[in-house]
Write a protein that holds these residues in place. Structure first.
Motif, PDB file in Angstrom:
ATOM      1  N   MET A   1       0.952  -1.222   0.159  1.00  0.00           N
ATOM      2  CA  MET A   1       0.127   0.104  -0.095  1.00  0.00           C
ATOM      3  C   MET A   1       0.880   1.315  -0.035  1.00  0.00           C
ATOM      4  SD  MET A   1      -3.169   0.920  -0.063  1.00  0.00           S
ATOM      5  CE  MET A   1      -3.731  -0.952  -0.003  1.00  0.00           C
ATOM      6  N   ASN A   2       0.557   2.182  -0.695  1.00  0.00           N
ATOM      7  CA  ASN A   2       1.555   3.485  -1.114  1.00  0.00           C
ATOM      8  C   ASN A   2       1.185   4.274  -0.033  1.00  0.00           C
ATOM      9  OD1 ASN A   2       1.540   6.145  -2.225  1.00  0.00           O
ATOM     10  ND2 ASN A   2       2.411   5.081  -3.900  1.00  0.00           N
ATOM     11  N   ALA A   3       1.822   5.198   0.338  1.00  0.00           N
ATOM     12  CA  ALA A   3       1.766   5.919   1.354  1.00  0.00           C
ATOM     13  C   ALA A   3       0.786   7.144   1.247  1.00  0.00           C
ATOM     14  CB  ALA A   3       3.078   6.850   1.661  1.00  0.00           C
ATOM     15  N   ASP A   4       0.394   7.153  -0.170  1.00  0.00           N
ATOM     16  CA  ASP A   4      -0.332   8.269  -0.688  1.00  0.00           C
ATOM     17  C   ASP A   4      -2.120   7.802  -0.286  1.00  0.00           C
ATOM     18  OD1 ASP A   4       1.385   9.897  -1.549  1.00  0.00           O
ATOM     19  OD2 ASP A   4       0.964   9.291  -3.708  1.00  0.00           O
ATOM     20  N   ILE A   5      -2.296   6.467   0.091  1.00  0.00           N
ATOM     21  CA  ILE A   5      -3.654   5.923   0.434  1.00  0.00           C
ATOM     22  C   ILE A   5      -3.741   5.485   1.713  1.00  0.00           C
ATOM     23  CG2 ILE A   5      -4.786   3.918  -0.403  1.00  0.00           C
ATOM     24  CD1 ILE A   5      -4.569   5.780  -2.596  1.00  0.00           C
ATOM     25  N   ASP A   6      -4.622   6.089   2.420  1.00  0.00           N
ATOM     26  CA  ASP A   6      -4.846   5.530   3.654  1.00  0.00           C
ATOM     27  C   ASP A   6      -6.115   4.460   3.796  1.00  0.00           C
ATOM     28  OD1 ASP A   6      -7.189   6.737   3.794  1.00  0.00           O
ATOM     29  OD2 ASP A   6      -6.295   8.288   5.094  1.00  0.00           O
ATOM     30  N   GLY A   7      -6.493   3.862   4.762  1.00  0.00           N
ATOM     31  CA  GLY A   7      -7.509   2.902   4.973  1.00  0.00           C
ATOM     32  C   GLY A   7      -8.703   3.300   4.323  1.00  0.00           C
ATOM     33  N   THR A   8      -9.040   4.592   4.791  1.00  0.00           N
ATOM     34  CA  THR A   8     -10.295   4.973   4.086  1.00  0.00           C
ATOM     35  C   THR A   8     -10.219   5.169   2.666  1.00  0.00           C
ATOM     36  OG1 THR A   8     -10.475   6.212   6.322  1.00  0.00           O
ATOM     37  CG2 THR A   8     -12.040   6.958   4.766  1.00  0.00           C
ATOM     38  N   ASP A   9      -9.311   5.562   2.030  1.00  0.00           N
ATOM     39  CA  ASP A   9      -9.196   5.593   0.802  1.00  0.00           C
ATOM     40  C   ASP A   9      -9.470   4.422   0.088  1.00  0.00           C
ATOM     41  OD1 ASP A   9      -8.457   8.481   0.565  1.00  0.00           O
ATOM     42  OD2 ASP A   9      -6.498   7.923   0.572  1.00  0.00           O
ATOM     43  N   ARG A  10      -8.830   3.114   0.666  1.00  0.00           N
ATOM     44  CA  ARG A  10      -8.986   2.025   0.182  1.00  0.00           C
ATOM     45  C   ARG A  10     -10.402   1.667   0.126  1.00  0.00           C
ATOM     46  NH1 ARG A  10      -9.229  -3.374   1.742  1.00  0.00           N
ATOM     47  NH2 ARG A  10      -7.911  -4.826  -0.059  1.00  0.00           N
ATOM     48  N   ARG A  11     -10.979   1.788   1.306  1.00  0.00           N
ATOM     49  CA  ARG A  11     -12.397   1.758   1.456  1.00  0.00           C
ATOM     50  C   ARG A  11     -13.171   2.517   0.218  1.00  0.00           C
ATOM     51  NH1 ARG A  11     -15.601   2.089   5.886  1.00  0.00           N
ATOM     52  NH2 ARG A  11     -14.713   3.831   6.662  1.00  0.00           N
ATOM     53  N   LEU A  12     -12.883   3.438  -0.067  1.00  0.00           N
ATOM     54  CA  LEU A  12     -13.687   4.154  -1.195  1.00  0.00           C
ATOM     55  C   LEU A  12     -13.170   3.688  -2.557  1.00  0.00           C
ATOM     56  CD1 LEU A  12     -15.207   6.822  -1.531  1.00  0.00           C
ATOM     57  CD2 LEU A  12     -13.243   8.250  -1.359  1.00  0.00           C
ATOM     58  N   LEU A  14     -12.683   0.312  -2.970  1.00  0.00           N
ATOM     59  CA  LEU A  14     -13.897  -0.963  -3.041  1.00  0.00           C
ATOM     60  C   LEU A  14     -14.922  -0.644  -3.357  1.00  0.00           C
ATOM     61  CD1 LEU A  14     -12.104  -2.766   0.340  1.00  0.00           C
ATOM     62  CD2 LEU A  14     -12.119  -3.433  -2.325  1.00  0.00           C
ATOM     63  N   ALA A  15     -15.198   0.819  -2.856  1.00  0.00           N
ATOM     64  CA  ALA A  15     -16.866   1.063  -2.893  1.00  0.00           C
ATOM     65  C   ALA A  15     -17.210   1.470  -4.190  1.00  0.00           C
ATOM     66  CB  ALA A  15     -17.439   1.946  -1.783  1.00  0.00           C
ATOM     67  N   THR A  16     -16.308   2.037  -5.034  1.00  0.00           N
ATOM     68  CA  THR A  16     -16.359   2.679  -6.419  1.00  0.00           C
ATOM     69  C   THR A  16     -15.816   1.843  -7.571  1.00  0.00           C
ATOM     70  OG1 THR A  16     -14.740   4.036  -5.962  1.00  0.00           O
ATOM     71  CG2 THR A  16     -16.604   4.901  -5.403  1.00  0.00           C
ATOM     72  N   GLN A  17     -15.142   0.868  -7.177  1.00  0.00           N
ATOM     73  CA  GLN A  17     -14.550   0.151  -8.392  1.00  0.00           C
ATOM     74  C   GLN A  17     -15.561  -0.388  -9.437  1.00  0.00           C
ATOM     75  OE1 GLN A  17     -11.694  -2.684  -6.843  1.00  0.00           O
ATOM     76  NE2 GLN A  17     -13.228  -3.743  -5.591  1.00  0.00           N
ATOM     77  N   GLY A  18     -16.669  -1.018  -8.958  1.00  0.00           N
ATOM     78  CA  GLY A  18     -17.656  -1.379  -9.566  1.00  0.00           C
ATOM     79  C   GLY A  18     -18.466  -0.238 -10.290  1.00  0.00           C
ATOM     80  N   GLY A  19     -18.318   0.959  -9.804  1.00  0.00           N
ATOM     81  CA  GLY A  19     -19.090   2.061 -10.433  1.00  0.00           C
ATOM     82  C   GLY A  19     -19.666   2.914  -9.487  1.00  0.00           C
ATOM     83  N   LEU A  20     -19.758   4.197  -9.662  1.00  0.00           N
ATOM     84  CA  LEU A  20     -20.474   5.433  -9.034  1.00  0.00           C
ATOM     85  C   LEU A  20     -21.904   5.139  -8.825  1.00  0.00           C
ATOM     86  CD1 LEU A  20     -18.730   7.813  -7.862  1.00  0.00           C
ATOM     87  CD2 LEU A  20     -19.825   9.089  -9.715  1.00  0.00           C
ATOM     88  N   PRO A  21     -22.552   5.285  -7.750  1.00  0.00           N
ATOM     89  CA  PRO A  21     -24.217   4.909  -7.637  1.00  0.00           C
ATOM     90  C   PRO A  21     -24.722   5.778  -8.605  1.00  0.00           C
ATOM     91  CG  PRO A  21     -22.901   5.279  -5.518  1.00  0.00           C
ATOM     92  CD  PRO A  21     -21.987   5.540  -6.633  1.00  0.00           C
ATOM     93  N   LEU A  22     -25.886   5.159  -9.359  1.00  0.00           N
ATOM     94  CA  LEU A  22     -26.705   6.089 -10.087  1.00  0.00           C
ATOM     95  C   LEU A  22     -28.036   6.577  -9.463  1.00  0.00           C
ATOM     96  CD1 LEU A  22     -26.319   3.916 -13.447  1.00  0.00           C
ATOM     97  CD2 LEU A  22     -25.335   6.351 -12.945  1.00  0.00           C
ATOM     98  N   VAL A  23     -27.549   7.555  -8.613  1.00  0.00           N
ATOM     99  CA  VAL A  23     -28.606   8.208  -7.704  1.00  0.00           C
ATOM    100  C   VAL A  23     -28.280   9.722  -7.879  1.00  0.00           C
ATOM    101  CG1 VAL A  23     -28.959   6.145  -6.137  1.00  0.00           C
ATOM    102  CG2 VAL A  23     -27.281   8.047  -5.530  1.00  0.00           C
ATOM    103  N   ALA A  24     -29.034  10.721  -7.241  1.00  0.00           N
ATOM    104  CA  ALA A  24     -28.914  11.957  -7.468  1.00  0.00           C
ATOM    105  C   ALA A  24     -27.818  12.597  -6.593  1.00  0.00           C
ATOM    106  CB  ALA A  24     -30.156  12.787  -6.844  1.00  0.00           C
ATOM    107  N   ARG A  25     -27.603  11.846  -5.524  1.00  0.00           N
ATOM    108  CA  ARG A  25     -26.364  12.367  -4.543  1.00  0.00           C
ATOM    109  C   ARG A  25     -25.628  11.385  -4.404  1.00  0.00           C
ATOM    110  NH1 ARG A  25     -30.836  14.870  -2.785  1.00  0.00           N
ATOM    111  NH2 ARG A  25     -30.634  17.222  -2.538  1.00  0.00           N
TER     112      ARG A  25
END
Lengths: 160, 159
Positions: A1-12, A14-25
């Motif tokens: 894991m690169n120093a530029d990336i922390d655990g929260t970034d990694r969770r982000l 994981l949550a978006t690698q399949g795509g961004l939610p198709l909802v208004a917000r």
């Protein structure tokens, strides 16, 4: 894991690698899922975009479906001492979508410059490859590998 | 495979406009939609429709795994025709395989299966290659990028 990336970034990731939610917000929905404020989701995505972890945010078209039914990976054996000059020149062509210097693997693989070319027909791709050949020098051995089927295209999947 | 004539002018405009630069704000679809002259709901509906019809393979962030300490490596195999379907299934079953294409050479290149391995750590590539070689019984040629040259990343809709 690169120093530029922390655990929260990694969770982000994981949550978006399949795509961004198709909802208004969408960023608010991600925030709810990750249990962090929406402002933090947006700030983190902006930072990941700025430091290049995210290349871009947007639509990834299926090349076939948008009319590029011919896709040729042109591969070239160019002198190593000219690779950066030729790579920069070929990458600048508007029909080249990827351009890389990769290692030769002799005797099986003699090519070191890769330039991806898309077109509506093989004839169009060949005509574009001919333009590259003029720049690279017709003495450089080359080949074109046409895609005849997408067997898989899911993109990055980490953490499974 | 769907063809370009199954998307209309509005779909085309969406693809051309949204290959990058999607806004990061509270209502990004509303902002992008107003730039396109359509409504937020229509944009969401059309994006979902294009994903369902596989005109789009994804909508969202594209990651450069190298910047996260991971690796992306192009790999190739020479697969005998009689063994093709078995090897496709073996290779595609690996989550590390991000893309896989069948290719045919203009000349006499024998490498006909080309895939990209994406792993979260650089040493994950070697393990994935070894596992694919063992599972398929065929050697894997790896061609890591030594340098990437700048390209404009967009393709206009054709046809």
């Amino acid at each position: 894991m690169n120093a530029d990336i922390d655990g929260t970034d990694r969770r982000l990731v994981l949550a978006t690698q399949g795509g961004l939610p198709l909802v208004a917000r969408p960023y608010h929905q991600l925030a709810d899922r990750l249990d962090i404020p929406a402002e933090e989701v947006m700030a983190r995505l902006s930072r990941l975009l700025a430091n290049g972890v995210i290349r871009r945010i947007g639509a990834v078209p299926n090349h076939y479906a948008i009319g590029y039914t011919a896709n040729g990976m042109s591969v070239w054996d160019v002198p190593d001492e000219r690779i950066d000059e030729l790579g920069a020149t070929v990458g600048r062509l508007d029909f080249v979508t990827h351009c890389y210097y990769r290692p030769r693997r002799l005797p099986h693989w003699p090519y070191n410059l890769f330039a991806m070319v898309h077109g509506v027909s093989r004839a169009e791709v060949r005509a574009k490859v001919a333009v590259i050949a003029e720049l690279v020098g017709s003495a450089s051995p080359h080949d074109v590998l046409f895609s005849t089927g997408i067997l898989k295209k899911t993109g990055l999947r980490i953490g499974r | 495979m769907r063809e370009a004539d199954e998307i209309d002018d509005t779909d085309r405009a969406i693809i051309d406009h949204l290959q990058g630069g999607f806004p990061i704000c509270e209502r990004p679809y509303a902002q992008a939609a107003s730039e396109l002259g359509i409504g937020e709901e229509e944009l969401l509906r059309r994006l979902q429709g294009m994903l369902d019809r596989r005109v789009l393979t994804r909508f969202g962030p594209l990651f450069q795994v190298e910047r996260m300490g991971g690796a992306f490596v192009l790999a190739a195999m020479s697969v005998p025709a009689a063994d093709w379907q078995r090897v496709v299934e073996v290779v595609n079953a690996f989550p590390e395989v991000a893309h896989n294409y069948r290719r045919e050479s203009e000349r006499d290149c024998r490498f006909n299966m080309w895939f990209v391995l994406a792993t979260e750590t650089a040493d994950g590539i070697g393990r994935a290659v070894q596992a694919i070689e063992e599972a398929s019984g065929l050697p894997v040629l790896t061609l890591p990028k030594l340098r990437e040259y700048f390209v404009e990343m967009k393709l206009a809709v054709r046809g």
